[in-house]
Scaffold this active site. Structure first.
Site, PDB file in Angstrom:
ATOM      1  N   GLU A 498       9.293  14.788  25.255  1.00  0.00           N
ATOM      2  CA  GLU A 498       8.328  15.345  24.305  1.00  0.00           C
ATOM      3  C   GLU A 498       7.434  16.344  25.019  1.00  0.00           C
ATOM      4  O   GLU A 498       7.035  16.113  26.173  1.00  0.00           O
ATOM      5  CB  GLU A 498       7.484  14.227  23.695  1.00  0.00           C
ATOM      6  CG  GLU A 498       8.315  13.247  22.871  1.00  0.00           C
ATOM      7  CD  GLU A 498       7.492  12.122  22.270  1.00  0.00           C
ATOM      8  OE1 GLU A 498       6.259  12.084  22.504  1.00  0.00           O
ATOM      9  OE2 GLU A 498       8.071  11.276  21.555  1.00  0.00           O
ATOM     10  N   HIS A 521       5.754  12.826  16.942  1.00  0.00           N
ATOM     11  CA  HIS A 521       5.140  11.587  17.442  1.00  0.00           C
ATOM     12  C   HIS A 521       3.767  11.353  16.805  1.00  0.00           C
ATOM     13  O   HIS A 521       2.750  11.215  17.481  1.00  0.00           O
ATOM     14  CB  HIS A 521       5.007  11.625  18.966  1.00  0.00           C
ATOM     15  CG  HIS A 521       4.943  10.254  19.568  1.00  0.00           C
ATOM     16  ND1 HIS A 521       5.428   9.968  20.819  1.00  0.00           N
ATOM     17  CD2 HIS A 521       4.448   9.072  19.101  1.00  0.00           C
ATOM     18  CE1 HIS A 521       5.232   8.695  21.101  1.00  0.00           C
ATOM     19  NE2 HIS A 521       4.635   8.133  20.064  1.00  0.00           N
TER      20      HIS A 521
END
Length: 637
Positions: A498, A521
C-alpha cells in the site's frame, strides 16, 4: 583519628516564582475581567483588549506600568469579585505546581512569590501550598467607598517599571537565587545581576522574546526539580517523554498526549525502515497505523522506546517478539473500529449483489445499461465469514438482520451469535457460501490463505470481500478468477503493498475489472472510529507509562495492577528460572518493606512489579538494574 562531620546537603537556592501564567495557568487580571463582565454585551471585546495588553507587557513590547494602568482602566471590577476570582484561580494552578505541593511545604522560607499581580487574590491561592504572606510580594488594589477597584497603590515598588528588580534588591538574599517565570520582567531580574539563573516557564504560555533570554526553558516544574535533584512527585518529568506519531491518527491522540505533558512530534504518512531508524533515537512512545513496519533493526536503534501504540486493529506490521526481547509493550485498538469495518462490508455486499460498481462505471462513460443480469437480492443468500473475531461476529449479527444466512469458519472455538452456523473446515464453507468475506489477522501463517485453489472451491458467481489484511490474498489469483468469470465480483480494501502517502500512485492487477470495488484501506476510516482509536490507544500507553498496567497489551503479560501505594519497581526480564528470587534477595538485603508484588510471564519475558515503602537506599535501584537477565527496569512514583 579525627571524627569528621558528614557532608551537609547543599541548601536550596532561593526561588523567585512569578504568579500569573506560572504558578497559575492564567493571568489573574484577565480572569477578573471575565468575572466582572459576566453579563456585559462587551465582555469578549474588553477581555480581549485586556489580554492583548497583558501579552504586550509580558513580552516587553509595552512598559509594565503602562500595561497595568491601561488594563485597570478597562476593568469594571468590585471587591466582591475577588472572592470569585480566588475560587477560580485555586482550580487553575499549573498542573506541575499542583502535583508538587509537598515540595513547597517541605521548603518554607526558600520560595518567594514576586508578582506584578495583586496580593488580594495571590495570597489565598499560594497559601494552600504553605507559602505565607510574608513571602508574597505583589501589588495591592485601591478601592472607593462603594467597593469598586479604582487602581493600585502607586507607592508599591512593584507597580513601577523595573519593580521586580528593586523588590528583589530589597530582599538582600544571601546565596544562589533562581527566577522562574514567563514574562520579560522576570528575566530582567537576571539581567540586572540579582539572580543566578532565569528559567522561562512554558507550561502555560511560551513567549519567544522571553524564551530567547532564558538560561533554561522549563516545560514544567517537574523539569526544574529534576534538573536540580530536588524532591518531586514524579519519578521522571513527563516533558522528557518524547512521542513520535506517524500516519496521521486523529488529532485527539496528540491532544491527549500533550495534555499529559509529553513532547509530541507528528509525521504525516508512514516511514520506511531507514527513515524510522533515523528518527527513533530518543523516542519513548511510538504511534503508527498499518503502513509503518517496526522491524528488529528499528528496535535496535530505539534506545529509549518503552511502548508502541498501533492506531488500528492489526499488529502484524510490528515485530512483536523482538519488542518483547527489548522490553517494549505494544497496544492496539481491537474494538474501536469494529462497527466501521462491519458497515463497510455490509455496504459492499449490497453494492456487489446489484452490480453497482459495473453500472456506475458505465453511467460515467455515458452508457445506459438497464438490466437485471447478474443482480440478486441478498435475502436468503449464504454469507460465509472467515474469521469470527470482533469484526466477523458483529458482521454476523448485522447480516442476519438483512436476511442473510450466516456460516462461519475459525481455527479457534468461538461462541456463535444468533443463528450463525459453524463450519468444520474452510472447504465446507466455500462450497456453500454465495458471498465470502475475510476477517482474519495478519500472522505469517495466513499469508496467501486465499489463492487459486480456494477461489476454485467457491461457487460460480460468488462474491468475495477482503477487508482483513492484504497479504492473506493472492491478488493475481483473485484477478484471474474474476477475469474468467468464475467469481461474480469482489471488494478489496487492503493490499499486499500500500502507498505510504496519498501522493504515491497505486497499482494492482484488480484495477479496471468489472464489478470490483477497490478502496484505499478505509475500513476503519470513519470519524467515529478514528476518534475512538485516538482515545483508546493513548489511554493504554499513558496507563502503562504512569502505572505499569499492561492490560490489553498484545505482546506483554497482561496485568491489571491495583492503585499504587508508594514507590513501584517495574522489572522486565528474560523468562529464565531464578530471576524473581534474585530480585527478592536484593530487596531483603536492603531491608525493604514490600507492600505488594505481582508477577506474570509469557514464553519470552517475566514482568515483576513490586510496590515498596518510600524509604530505601539509592544503591537498591542500581542493584536491581544489575540483576542478571534484566531487560528494562523503571521506578514509578
Amino acid at each position: 583519628m579525627t571524627n569528621e562531620l558528614p557532608d551537609q546537603p547543599t541548601p536550596l537556592p532561593y526561588l523567585i516564582i512569578d504568579f500569573d501564567s506560572t504558578f497559575t495557568q492564567v493571568e489573574g487580571l484577565d480572569e477578573l475581567a471575565d468575572i466582572a463582565l459576566e453579563n456585559s454585551p462587551d465582555r469578549a471585546e474588553i477581555v480581549g483588549q485586556i489580554r492583548a495588553l497583558t501579552d504586550r507587557g509580558m513580552s516587553g513590547e509595552l512598559s509594565f506600568s503602562e500595561s497595568l494602568k491601561q488594563r485597570l482602566a478597562l476593568l469594571p471590577a468590585r471587591r466582591e469579585h475577588i472572592g470569585l476570582l480566588v475560587e477560580r484561580l485555586q482550580g487553575k494552578v499549573s498542573e506541575s505546581i499542583r502535583r508538587n505541593r509537598s515540595f513547597f511545604e517541605q521548603f518554607p522560607g526558600r520560595v518567594y512569590i514576586v508578582s506584578s499581580g495583586f496580593r488580594e487574590f495571590i495570597e489565598p491561592v499560594v497559601g494552600e501550598f504553605g507559602i505565607v504572606p510574608e513571602f508574597v510580594l505583589a501589588n495591592t488594589f485601591t478601592f472607593d467607598e462603594a467597593g469598586r477597584i479604582t487602581g493600585f497603590d502607586p507607592e508599591n515598588v512593584l507597580s513601577r517599571d523595573g519593580g521586580k528588580i528593586e523588590q528583589l534588591r530589597r530582599l538582600h538574599l544571601r546565596g544562589p537565587v533562581y527566577v522562574l517565570g514567563d514574562g520579560y520582567t522576570d528575566f530582567q531580574m537576571r539581567e540586572a545581576g540579582l539572580a543566578d539563573r532565569f528559567y522561562a516557564f512554558t507550561e502555560n504560555v511560551a513567549r519567544p522574546a522571553v524564551v530567547a533570554q532564558a538560561d533554561e526553558v522549563l516545560p514544567s516544574f517537574d523539569e526544574f526539580l529534576y534538573q536540580n535533584k530536588l524532591p518531586m512527585s514524579l519519578s521522571y518529568p513527563k516533558n522528557r517523554i518524547k512521542v513520535l506519531l506517524l500516519e496521521n491518527p486523529d488529532p485527539r491522540a496528540a491532544e491527549l498526549l500533550r495534555q499529559e505533558g509529553y513532547q509530541v512530534e507528528l509525521v504525516p504518512g508512514g516511514l520506511d525502515e531507514d527513515e524510522l531508524v533515523a528518527r527513533i533515537e530518543g523516542v519513548s512512545l511510538l504511534g503508527i497505523r498499518s503502513k509503518t513496519q517496526v522491524t528488529a533493526r528499528v528496535l535496535a536503534a530505539a534506545n529509549r522506546l518503552i511502548g508502541i501504540g498501533a492506531f488500528c486493529i492489526g499488529t502484524n506490521q510490528i515485530d512483536l517478539t523482538e519488542c518483547l526481547k527489548k522490553g517494549v509493550a505494544v497496544f492496539n485498538a481491537p474494538f474501536s473500529n469494529t462497527r466501521s469495518v462491519v458497515e463497510l462490508a455490509l455496504g459492499e455486499i449490497l453494492l456487489l449483489a446489484r452490480r453497482v460498481p459495473e453500472k456506475n462505471a458505465l453511467m460515467h462513460a455515458g452508457k445506459w445499461d438497464k438490466s437485471a443480469g447478474g443482480a440478486f437480492e441478498v435475502r436468503g443468500k449464504k454469507l460465509g465469514i472467515v474469521g469470527y473475531g470482533n469484526i466477523g461476529s458483529q458482521l454476523s449479527v448485522v447480516a442476519e438482520a438483512v436476511g442473510l444466512q450466516v456460516l462461519y469458519f475459525d481455527i479457534a472455538e468461538k461462541l456463535q451469535l444468533g443463528n450463525a452456523t459453524r463450519c468444520r473446515s474452510l472447504a465446507e464453507l466455500l462450497a456453500q457460501a454465495d458471498i465470502v468475506t475475510l476477517h482474519v489477522d495478519g500472522r505469517p501463517e495466513n499469508t496467501h490463505l486465499f489463492g487459486a485453489e480456494e477461489f476454485a472451491r467457491m461457487k460460480p458467481g460468488a462474491l468475495f470481500l477482503n477487508n482483513a489484511r492484504g497479504p492473506v490474498v493472492d491478488v493475481p489469483a483473485l484477478a484471474a478468477a474474476l477475469r474468467a468469470g468464475h467469481l461474480g465480483g469482489a471488494a478489496v480494501d487492503v493490499f499486499p503493498y500500500e502507498p505510504k502517502t496519498n501522493d504515491e500512485p497505486f497499482a494492482s492487477e484488480l484495477t479496471g475489472l468489472p464489478n470490483v470495488l477497490l478502496t484505499p484501506h478505509i475500513g476503519g476510516s470513519t470519524a467515529e472510529a478514528q476518534r475512538n482509536i485516538a482515545e483508546f490507544v493513548p489511554e493504554r500507553l499513558m496507563q502503562y507509562v504512569n502505572t505499569g498496567n499492561t492490560q490489553q497489551s498484545v505482546n506483554f503479560p497482561n496485568i491489571q495492577l491495583p492503585e499504587q501505594a508508594a514507590h513501584r519497581l517495574m522489572h522486565i526480564h528474560h523468562n529464565v528460572p531464578g530471576v524473581l528470587a534474585h530480585i527478592n534477595q536484593v530487596l531483603a538485603a536492603h531491608a525493604v518493606n514490600i507492600l505488594g508484588q505481582y508477577l506474570k510471564t509469557n514464553e519470552h519475558i517475566g514482568y515483576v512489579i513490586t510496590d515498596v515503602d518510600k524509604q530505601y537506599e539509592p544503591a537498591l535501584i542500581e542493584q536491581l538494574r544489575e540483576v542478571e537477565h534484566t531487560i528494562k527496569f523503571r521506578v514509578l512514583y
